[in-house]
Design an enzyme around this catalytic site. Structure first.
Site, PDB file in Angstrom:
ATOM      1  N   PRO A  11       0.789  -1.226   0.000  1.00 56.84           N
ATOM      2  CA  PRO A  11       0.000   0.000   0.000  1.00 56.84           C
ATOM      3  C   PRO A  11       0.825   1.282   0.000  1.00 56.84           C
ATOM      4  O   PRO A  11       1.845   1.367   0.681  1.00 56.84           O
ATOM      5  CB  PRO A  11      -0.818  -0.087   1.292  1.00 56.84           C
ATOM      6  CG  PRO A  11      -0.855  -1.523   1.634  1.00 56.84           C
ATOM      7  CD  PRO A  11       0.426  -2.112   1.115  1.00 56.84           C
ATOM      8  N   ASN A  12       0.345   2.226  -0.770  1.00 60.00           N
ATOM      9  CA  ASN A  12       0.864   3.585  -0.858  1.00 60.00           C
ATOM     10  C   ASN A  12       2.202   3.717  -1.579  1.00 60.00           C
ATOM     11  O   ASN A  12       2.668   4.827  -1.808  1.00 60.00           O
ATOM     12  CB  ASN A  12       0.950   4.239   0.531  1.00 60.00           C
ATOM     13  CG  ASN A  12      -0.397   4.298   1.200  1.00 60.00           C
ATOM     14  OD1 ASN A  12      -1.368   4.737   0.601  1.00 60.00           O
ATOM     15  ND2 ASN A  12      -0.478   3.832   2.432  1.00 60.00           N
ATOM     16  N   ARG A  19       4.888  11.183  -2.082  1.00 61.64           N
ATOM     17  CA  ARG A  19       4.463  10.934  -0.702  1.00 61.64           C
ATOM     18  C   ARG A  19       5.643  11.103   0.249  1.00 61.64           C
ATOM     19  O   ARG A  19       6.635  10.384   0.158  1.00 61.64           O
ATOM     20  CB  ARG A  19       3.917   9.511  -0.579  1.00 61.64           C
ATOM     21  CG  ARG A  19       3.550   9.133   0.836  1.00 61.64           C
ATOM     22  CD  ARG A  19       3.117   7.667   0.922  1.00 61.64           C
ATOM     23  NE  ARG A  19       2.893   7.309   2.297  1.00 61.64           N
ATOM     24  CZ  ARG A  19       3.383   6.217   2.872  1.00 61.64           C
ATOM     25  NH1 ARG A  19       4.090   5.360   2.179  1.00 61.64           N
ATOM     26  NH2 ARG A  19       3.153   5.970   4.140  1.00 61.64           N
ATOM     27  N   TYR A  24      10.753   9.191   2.223  1.00 56.99           N
ATOM     28  CA  TYR A  24      10.884   8.160   1.192  1.00 56.99           C
ATOM     29  C   TYR A  24      11.661   8.592  -0.038  1.00 56.99           C
ATOM     30  O   TYR A  24      11.894   7.790  -0.935  1.00 56.99           O
ATOM     31  CB  TYR A  24       9.484   7.675   0.775  1.00 56.99           C
ATOM     32  CG  TYR A  24       8.703   7.104   1.934  1.00 56.99           C
ATOM     33  CD1 TYR A  24       9.073   5.893   2.504  1.00 56.99           C
ATOM     34  CD2 TYR A  24       7.624   7.786   2.476  1.00 56.99           C
ATOM     35  CE1 TYR A  24       8.378   5.368   3.588  1.00 56.99           C
ATOM     36  CE2 TYR A  24       6.918   7.269   3.550  1.00 56.99           C
ATOM     37  CZ  TYR A  24       7.294   6.065   4.099  1.00 56.99           C
ATOM     38  OH  TYR A  24       6.607   5.555   5.164  1.00 56.99           O
ATOM     39  N   ASN A  75       8.338  -5.370  -0.249  1.00 61.58           N
ATOM     40  CA  ASN A  75       8.137  -4.170   0.557  1.00 61.58           C
ATOM     41  C   ASN A  75       6.634  -4.100   0.800  1.00 61.58           C
ATOM     42  O   ASN A  75       5.883  -3.640  -0.054  1.00 61.58           O
ATOM     43  CB  ASN A  75       8.635  -2.914  -0.156  1.00 61.58           C
ATOM     44  CG  ASN A  75       8.483  -1.672   0.703  1.00 61.58           C
ATOM     45  OD1 ASN A  75       7.766  -1.672   1.693  1.00 61.58           O
ATOM     46  ND2 ASN A  75       9.144  -0.602   0.304  1.00 61.58           N
ATOM     47  N   ALA A  78       2.994  -0.496   5.094  1.00 61.84           N
ATOM     48  CA  ALA A  78       2.431  -0.546   6.443  1.00 61.84           C
ATOM     49  C   ALA A  78       1.902  -1.924   6.817  1.00 61.84           C
ATOM     50  O   ALA A  78       1.807  -2.253   8.009  1.00 61.84           O
ATOM     51  CB  ALA A  78       1.329   0.492   6.588  1.00 61.84           C
ATOM     52  N   HIS A  81       3.647  -4.253   9.423  1.00 61.83           N
ATOM     53  CA  HIS A  81       3.478  -4.120  10.869  1.00 61.83           C
ATOM     54  C   HIS A  81       2.133  -4.635  11.368  1.00 61.83           C
ATOM     55  O   HIS A  81       1.902  -4.664  12.571  1.00 61.83           O
ATOM     56  CB  HIS A  81       3.622  -2.648  11.262  1.00 61.83           C
ATOM     57  CG  HIS A  81       4.724  -1.951  10.532  1.00 61.83           C
ATOM     58  ND1 HIS A  81       6.053  -2.269  10.710  1.00 61.83           N
ATOM     59  CD2 HIS A  81       4.690  -0.980   9.574  1.00 61.83           C
ATOM     60  CE1 HIS A  81       6.785  -1.509   9.915  1.00 61.83           C
ATOM     61  NE2 HIS A  81       5.987  -0.725   9.217  1.00 61.83           N
ATOM     62  N   ASP A  88       1.525 -15.386   7.127  1.00 60.29           N
ATOM     63  CA  ASP A  88       1.088 -16.766   6.900  1.00 60.29           C
ATOM     64  C   ASP A  88       1.225 -17.163   5.434  1.00 60.29           C
ATOM     65  O   ASP A  88       1.591 -18.300   5.133  1.00 60.29           O
ATOM     66  CB  ASP A  88      -0.357 -16.953   7.359  1.00 60.29           C
ATOM     67  CG  ASP A  88      -0.507 -16.976   8.874  1.00 60.29           C
ATOM     68  OD1 ASP A  88       0.516 -17.079   9.591  1.00 60.29           O
ATOM     69  OD2 ASP A  88      -1.663 -16.886   9.342  1.00 60.29           O
ATOM     70  N   GLU A  99      12.946  -9.020   2.699  1.00 64.56           N
ATOM     71  CA  GLU A  99      12.097  -7.909   3.120  1.00 64.56           C
ATOM     72  C   GLU A  99      12.859  -6.607   2.897  1.00 64.56           C
ATOM     73  O   GLU A  99      14.017  -6.484   3.295  1.00 64.56           O
ATOM     74  CB  GLU A  99      11.753  -8.076   4.601  1.00 64.56           C
ATOM     75  CG  GLU A  99      10.932  -6.964   5.179  1.00 64.56           C
ATOM     76  CD  GLU A  99      10.655  -7.156   6.664  1.00 64.56           C
ATOM     77  OE1 GLU A  99       9.997  -6.274   7.243  1.00 64.56           O
ATOM     78  OE2 GLU A  99      11.096  -8.165   7.266  1.00 64.56           O
ATOM     79  N   HIS A 101      12.695  -2.229   3.013  1.00 62.27           N
ATOM     80  CA  HIS A 101      12.063  -0.979   3.434  1.00 62.27           C
ATOM     81  C   HIS A 101      12.940   0.176   2.973  1.00 62.27           C
ATOM     82  O   HIS A 101      14.157   0.131   3.160  1.00 62.27           O
ATOM     83  CB  HIS A 101      11.892  -0.921   4.950  1.00 62.27           C
ATOM     84  CG  HIS A 101      11.016  -2.002   5.465  1.00 62.27           C
ATOM     85  ND1 HIS A 101       9.648  -1.955   5.352  1.00 62.27           N
ATOM     86  CD2 HIS A 101      11.319  -3.175   6.059  1.00 62.27           C
ATOM     87  CE1 HIS A 101       9.141  -3.055   5.867  1.00 62.27           C
ATOM     88  NE2 HIS A 101      10.136  -3.818   6.299  1.00 62.27           N
ATOM     89  N   LEU A 102      12.326   1.185   2.392  1.00 67.17           N
ATOM     90  CA  LEU A 102      13.078   2.355   1.942  1.00 67.17           C
ATOM     91  C   LEU A 102      13.703   3.097   3.110  1.00 67.17           C
ATOM     92  O   LEU A 102      14.855   3.513   3.047  1.00 67.17           O
ATOM     93  CB  LEU A 102      12.152   3.294   1.161  1.00 67.17           C
ATOM     94  CG  LEU A 102      11.616   2.718  -0.153  1.00 67.17           C
ATOM     95  CD1 LEU A 102      10.423   3.516  -0.640  1.00 67.17           C
ATOM     96  CD2 LEU A 102      12.713   2.679  -1.199  1.00 67.17           C
ATOM     97  N   SER A 103      12.941   3.262   4.183  1.00 68.55           N
ATOM     98  CA  SER A 103      13.445   3.937   5.378  1.00 68.55           C
ATOM     99  C   SER A 103      13.872   2.888   6.405  1.00 68.55           C
ATOM    100  O   SER A 103      13.512   1.712   6.300  1.00 68.55           O
ATOM    101  CB  SER A 103      12.356   4.838   5.980  1.00 68.55           C
ATOM    102  OG  SER A 103      11.269   4.061   6.441  1.00 68.55           O
ATOM    103  N   ARG A 108      12.214   4.927  13.271  1.00 68.91           N
ATOM    104  CA  ARG A 108      10.944   5.634  13.133  1.00 68.91           C
ATOM    105  C   ARG A 108      10.041   5.337  14.323  1.00 68.91           C
ATOM    106  O   ARG A 108      10.494   4.830  15.348  1.00 68.91           O
ATOM    107  CB  ARG A 108      10.313   5.242  11.802  1.00 68.91           C
ATOM    108  CG  ARG A 108      11.218   5.682  10.624  1.00 68.91           C
ATOM    109  CD  ARG A 108      10.606   5.538   9.295  1.00 68.91           C
ATOM    110  NE  ARG A 108       9.377   6.337   9.216  1.00 68.91           N
ATOM    111  CZ  ARG A 108       8.462   6.117   8.289  1.00 68.91           C
ATOM    112  NH1 ARG A 108       8.615   5.155   7.397  1.00 68.91           N
ATOM    113  NH2 ARG A 108       7.375   6.865   8.245  1.00 68.91           N
ATOM    114  N   ARG A 112       6.322   0.921  14.075  1.00 63.23           N
ATOM    115  CA  ARG A 112       6.970   0.413  12.858  1.00 63.23           C
ATOM    116  C   ARG A 112       8.101  -0.571  13.168  1.00 63.23           C
ATOM    117  O   ARG A 112       8.647  -1.189  12.266  1.00 63.23           O
ATOM    118  CB  ARG A 112       7.508   1.565  12.020  1.00 63.23           C
ATOM    119  CG  ARG A 112       6.428   2.473  11.472  1.00 63.23           C
ATOM    120  CD  ARG A 112       7.016   3.503  10.518  1.00 63.23           C
ATOM    121  NE  ARG A 112       6.096   4.584  10.262  1.00 63.23           N
ATOM    122  CZ  ARG A 112       5.127   4.563   9.339  1.00 63.23           C
ATOM    123  NH1 ARG A 112       4.974   3.486   8.592  1.00 63.23           N
ATOM    124  NH2 ARG A 112       4.343   5.604   9.182  1.00 63.23           N
TER     125      ARG A 112
END
Length: 148
Positions: A11-12, A19, A24, A75, A78, A81, A88, A99, A101-103, A108, A112
């Site tokens: 998402p996003n 954004r 990001y 990625n 959200a 988390h 699963d 996995e 993550h950009l940040s 944070r 998170r």
């Protein structure tokens, strides 16, 4: 052996570049896809790049990856988390997952810091911006080649 990886974005992430650029960066999702495809070409790895804002769609794609792809770069945004269902799904398909993550999620907000994906992922790369995707592709390709 030809390796194919599924690169999934949650998402996003379709809003990358506009954004919260202070968090990001200004790189768009299309730019990230180009980086991933270039890394795949350099490594001789096929890349299937997708994004969805819908948890169920991501789960369906994870399920479809079994027997089609050798691993997943994920990625989950959200959903990292919050989604036991994605955790699963990853456990069910038994594919190695990098996995991404950009940040740096550990620098944070505290909520998170928890990653359900990490509980079933081979490893995590966080905080290196779009380059994290390339690192994830490289790490998975290396892992899969070593595993034979």
């Amino acid at each position: 052996m030809t390796i194919s990886l599924l690169v999934l974005n949650g998402p996003n992430l379709n809003l990358l570049g506009t954004r919260q650029p202070q968090v990001y960066g200004s790189t768009t999702l299309q730019d990230v896809e180009a980086l991933c495809r270039a890394a795949g070409d350099r490594l001789g790895v096929g890349i299937d790049f997708r994004q969805s804002n819908h948890e169920g769609t991501l789960i369906d794609w994870i399920h479809e990856a079994k027997g089609k792809h050798a691993g997943i770069v994920l990625n989950a945004g959200a959903l990292t988390h919050t989604s036991i269902a994605i955790m699963d799904a990853i456990a069910s398909v038994e594919l190695p997952v990098a996995e991404v993550h950009l940040s740096n999620i550990h620098r944070r907000e505290e909520f998170r810091h928890l990653s359900y994906v990490s509980k079933v992922a081979l490893g995590m790369i966080a905080g290196f911006g779009p380059q994290g995707y390339v690192l994830g592709i490289e790490a998975l390709a290396s892992h899969l080649r070593a595993a034979g």
